[in-house]
Design an enzyme around this catalytic site. Structure first.
Site, PDB file in Angstrom:
ATOM      1  N   ASP A 127       0.875  -1.170   0.000  1.00 36.93           N
ATOM      2  CA  ASP A 127       0.000   0.000   0.000  1.00 36.93           C
ATOM      3  C   ASP A 127       0.915   1.223   0.000  1.00 36.93           C
ATOM      4  O   ASP A 127       2.115   1.115   0.308  1.00 36.93           O
ATOM      5  CB  ASP A 127      -0.896  -0.024   1.241  1.00 36.93           C
ATOM      6  CG  ASP A 127      -1.740   1.229   1.373  1.00 36.93           C
ATOM      7  OD1 ASP A 127      -2.437   1.571   0.396  1.00 36.93           O
ATOM      8  OD2 ASP A 127      -1.681   1.876   2.434  1.00 36.93           O
ATOM      9  N   ASP A 155      -0.218   5.186   0.785  1.00 34.36           N
ATOM     10  CA  ASP A 155      -0.501   6.154   1.839  1.00 34.36           C
ATOM     11  C   ASP A 155      -0.424   5.476   3.205  1.00 34.36           C
ATOM     12  O   ASP A 155      -1.164   4.536   3.491  1.00 34.36           O
ATOM     13  CB  ASP A 155      -1.893   6.759   1.653  1.00 34.36           C
ATOM     14  CG  ASP A 155      -1.945   7.759   0.515  1.00 34.36           C
ATOM     15  OD1 ASP A 155      -1.116   8.680   0.519  1.00 34.36           O
ATOM     16  OD2 ASP A 155      -2.796   7.620  -0.373  1.00 34.36           O
TER      17      ASP A 155
END
Length: 330
Positions: A13, A15
């Site tokens: 991922d 953010d």
């Protein structure tokens, strides 16, 4: 063998794991560079629909994290691929989101529009800091008239250096309230599609997902049948992990990405032992001792996930649980 050494692909991922908005998380670039040097393939799967894959790759490269566009999977790209499969070429799609989402719609062979009067066949909704009442009103009219409503993701918040900010899920909630219904389709995490696509692109047989959110990254990995690592640099913290239901429980937890290069068993949860790293669980299940907070968290996950109360028997344990915002049993 290190934790990462047991996998042939690591899907990150972005953010809260690699960066916060546009600020790199300390050590992230070095960790990913080390993985590449070790010959481990990497991919990036993001729910943020405000940037296209080439733009994300450019942002990462500018932060010292070399990335190619075909290593980046976005919820916007996935949503537009779904729309292209369901709609005829050139069909009008009302876009609630950033210019990047409009470009992805256009690249999918569809026509981005911005008004109910354009008779949209679908509404696609992704995050943008510029989404306002006017475009949401157009979207509400279109969905009520029968347009397919596709959300790129429903993350309630997104991490930032100042703390969690409203995410696309908060904007989706505006339409959900106005329409009294759910989107027809949510494409991004926790749906497993992004993870499975990342693995299939490189024919990975043993992928690992790394994320900061239990309700998207980890739940999506569990749904995809993949091992997962929760890093504590983003949204989900210790209190949420201790309360996590089975579908949101990661394989490992570490403070940050440096944990990829430690002993896998030093990060695995739940822990079946009653004593690790200076911490122990007393006979009444209360935490005692002092040491690395992540070790304490791993120890407590085992008892909390069995439904046992979380308590503290030492000053260090009490301070730690209070800092985490975890209610202590008497």
């Amino acid at each position: 063998m290190s934790l990462a050494g047991d996998y042939d692909l690591v899907v990150f991922d972005l953010d809260g794991v690699v960066y916060l908005i546009d600020e790199p998380i300390p050590g992230a670039a070095e960790a990913i560079g080390r993985l590449r040097a070790d010959g481990t393939r990497v991919a990036y799967a993001t729910n943020n629909a405000s940037r296209r894959a080439p733009d994300v790759a450019g942002l990462l490269t500018g932060m010292g994290v070399p990335a190619a566009p075909d290593e980046v999977l976005t919820s916007a790209g996935a949503a537009c691929a779904v729309l292209a499969d369901r709609l005829p070429a050139g069909a009008p799609v009302l876009v609630v989101g950033a210019e990047a989402l409009r470009t992805d719609v256009r690249d999918a062979g569809l026509k981005p529009v911005e008004a109910f009067e354009d008779d949209p066949a679908a509404v696609v909704q992704g995050y943008s800091p510029d989404v306002g009442w006017r475009i949401l009103a157009e979207a509400a009219l279109a969905v009520r008239a029968g347009a397919l409503w596709v959300a790129t993701n429903t993350d309630r918040t997104l991490p930032s250096p100042r703390g969690p900010l409203p995410g696309n899920g908060s904007l989706v909630s505006v339409l959900r309230t106005a329409l009294d219904r759910e989107p027809d389709l949510v494409v991004g995490k926790p749906q497993p599609g992004l993870f499975r696509t990342a693995a299939s692109r490189v024919q990975s047989s043993r992928p690992l997902t790394v994320g900061d959110r239990l309700d998207t990254d980890i739940e999506g990995a569990v749904a995809a049948g993949m091992d997962s690592l929760l890093v504590l640099t983003g949204v989900s913290g210790p209190a949420e992990l201790l309360a996590a239901p089975p579908e949101r429980r990661p394989t490992y937890v570490t403070a940050d990405l440096s944990g990829l290069f430690g002993d896998a068993e030093a990060a695995r949860i739940p822990v079946r032992a009653t004593e690790i790293g200076g911490w122990r669980l007393d006979g009444d299940g209360r935490l005692n001792g002092a040491g690395d907070p992540v070790d304490a968290l791993r120890l407590l996950c085992g008892s909390a996930w069995r439904g046992e109360p979380v308590g503290a028997a030492s000053a260090g344990a009490r301070e730690l649980l209070d800092r985490w915002g975890v209610s202590r049993a008497a």
